[in-house]
Design a protein around this motif. Structure first.
Motif, PDB file in Angstrom:
ATOM      1  N   ILE A   1       0.885  -1.162  -0.190  1.00  0.00           N
ATOM      2  CA  ILE A   1       0.077  -0.046  -0.023  1.00  0.00           C
ATOM      3  C   ILE A   1       0.941   1.299  -0.069  1.00  0.00           C
ATOM      4  N   ASP A   2       0.282   2.200  -0.542  1.00  0.00           N
ATOM      5  CA  ASP A   2       0.945   3.729  -0.438  1.00  0.00           C
ATOM      6  C   ASP A   2       0.753   4.369   1.129  1.00  0.00           C
ATOM      7  N   VAL A   3       1.803   4.956   1.512  1.00  0.00           N
ATOM      8  CA  VAL A   3       1.836   5.192   2.939  1.00  0.00           C
ATOM      9  C   VAL A   3       2.201   6.592   2.951  1.00  0.00           C
ATOM     10  N   GLN A   4       1.401   7.351   3.660  1.00  0.00           N
ATOM     11  CA  GLN A   4       1.634   8.583   3.896  1.00  0.00           C
ATOM     12  C   GLN A   4       1.421   9.129   5.641  1.00  0.00           C
ATOM     13  N   GLN A   5       2.540   9.722   6.073  1.00  0.00           N
ATOM     14  CA  GLN A   5       2.811   9.510   7.423  1.00  0.00           C
ATOM     15  C   GLN A   5       2.962  11.111   7.801  1.00  0.00           C
ATOM     16  N   GLY A   6       2.473  11.673   8.732  1.00  0.00           N
ATOM     17  CA  GLY A   6       3.057  12.853   9.264  1.00  0.00           C
ATOM     18  C   GLY A   6       2.183  13.793   9.058  1.00  0.00           C
ATOM     19  N   ASN A   7       2.573  15.161   9.047  1.00  0.00           N
ATOM     20  CA  ASN A   7       1.763  16.380   8.978  1.00  0.00           C
ATOM     21  C   ASN A   7       1.697  16.936   7.367  1.00  0.00           C
ATOM     22  N   VAL A   8       0.767  16.928   6.676  1.00  0.00           N
ATOM     23  CA  VAL A   8       0.712  17.419   5.489  1.00  0.00           C
ATOM     24  C   VAL A   8       0.808  18.948   5.580  1.00  0.00           C
ATOM     25  N   VAL A   9       1.628  19.797   5.148  1.00  0.00           N
ATOM     26  CA  VAL A   9       1.908  21.275   5.090  1.00  0.00           C
ATOM     27  C   VAL A   9       1.540  21.634   3.567  1.00  0.00           C
ATOM     28  N   THR A  10       0.795  22.328   3.257  1.00  0.00           N
ATOM     29  CA  THR A  10       0.650  22.999   1.886  1.00  0.00           C
ATOM     30  C   THR A  10       1.660  24.149   1.667  1.00  0.00           C
ATOM     31  N   ASP A  11       1.626  24.863   0.427  1.00  0.00           N
ATOM     32  CA  ASP A  11       2.278  26.000   0.078  1.00  0.00           C
ATOM     33  C   ASP A  11       1.139  27.179   0.745  1.00  0.00           C
ATOM     34  N   GLU A  12      -0.076  26.992   0.604  1.00  0.00           N
ATOM     35  CA  GLU A  12      -0.986  27.965   1.150  1.00  0.00           C
ATOM     36  C   GLU A  12      -0.689  28.138   2.716  1.00  0.00           C
ATOM     37  N   MET A  13      -0.704  26.945   3.305  1.00  0.00           N
ATOM     38  CA  MET A  13      -0.191  27.213   4.778  1.00  0.00           C
ATOM     39  C   MET A  13       1.190  27.935   5.233  1.00  0.00           C
ATOM     40  N   LEU A  14       2.046  27.565   4.335  1.00  0.00           N
ATOM     41  CA  LEU A  14       3.356  28.266   4.283  1.00  0.00           C
ATOM     42  C   LEU A  14       3.220  29.819   4.091  1.00  0.00           C
ATOM     43  N   GLU A  15       2.407  30.215   3.132  1.00  0.00           N
ATOM     44  CA  GLU A  15       2.461  31.616   2.983  1.00  0.00           C
ATOM     45  C   GLU A  15       1.792  32.317   4.053  1.00  0.00           C
TER      46      GLU A  15
END
Length: 135
Positions: free
Chosen positions: A27-41
């Motif tokens: 399976i594809d695994v995504q772990q942690g916090n998703v931080v988008t460019d909009e959040m960084l801005e």
């Protein structure tokens, strides 16, 4: 004697499955916090910890010995291969955001360390940004 042969045969049959990685579904695994460019801005130096929590959510790692550092980590794997790895580190002084370090790493590129927000904000004021630099 027949029990030994049966046990040996079953052992070889079970271990042979580990040599066929394309047959076994991973399976594809995504772990942690998703931080988008909009959040960084939205992040700006001088923000309070509560404001940063509102924008980014809870950090994945809060150091128990240094409460002035928060780490947001994200790892994505597809079929057991590392596809994307990101780390955002925030530094605080008296519950005020003072520095942002953004590390991006993709499996085909070397890690990229961006300049702290304070330095990049000064650069934007002094030199205009062209369309090619934005890409």
């Amino acid at each position: 004697m027949a029990a030994k042969i049966t046990a040996l045969l079953s052992f070889f049959l079970l271990t042979s499955c580990s040599f066929m990685p394309h047959i076994i579904y991973k399976i594809d695994v995504q772990q942690g916090n998703v931080v988008t460019d909009e959040m960084l801005e939205k992040l700006k130096p001088g923000m309070a910890k509560s404001q940063v929590l509102f924008v980014l959510g809870s950090p994945l790692i809060v150091d128990a010995f240094r409460d002035n550092r928060w780490d947001y980590v994200y790892v994505s794997r597809e079929k057991d291969d590392l596809v994307e790895q990101k780390r955002l580190t925030l530094f605080f002084d008296n519950d005020t955001l003072i520095n942002i370090e953004n590390y991006l790493h993709f499996s085909t590129e070397a890690p990229v360390k961006q300049q702290p927000v304070e330095a990049s904000a000064e650069k934007e004021e002094t030199t205009p940004v062209t369309e090619e630099e934005k890409k």
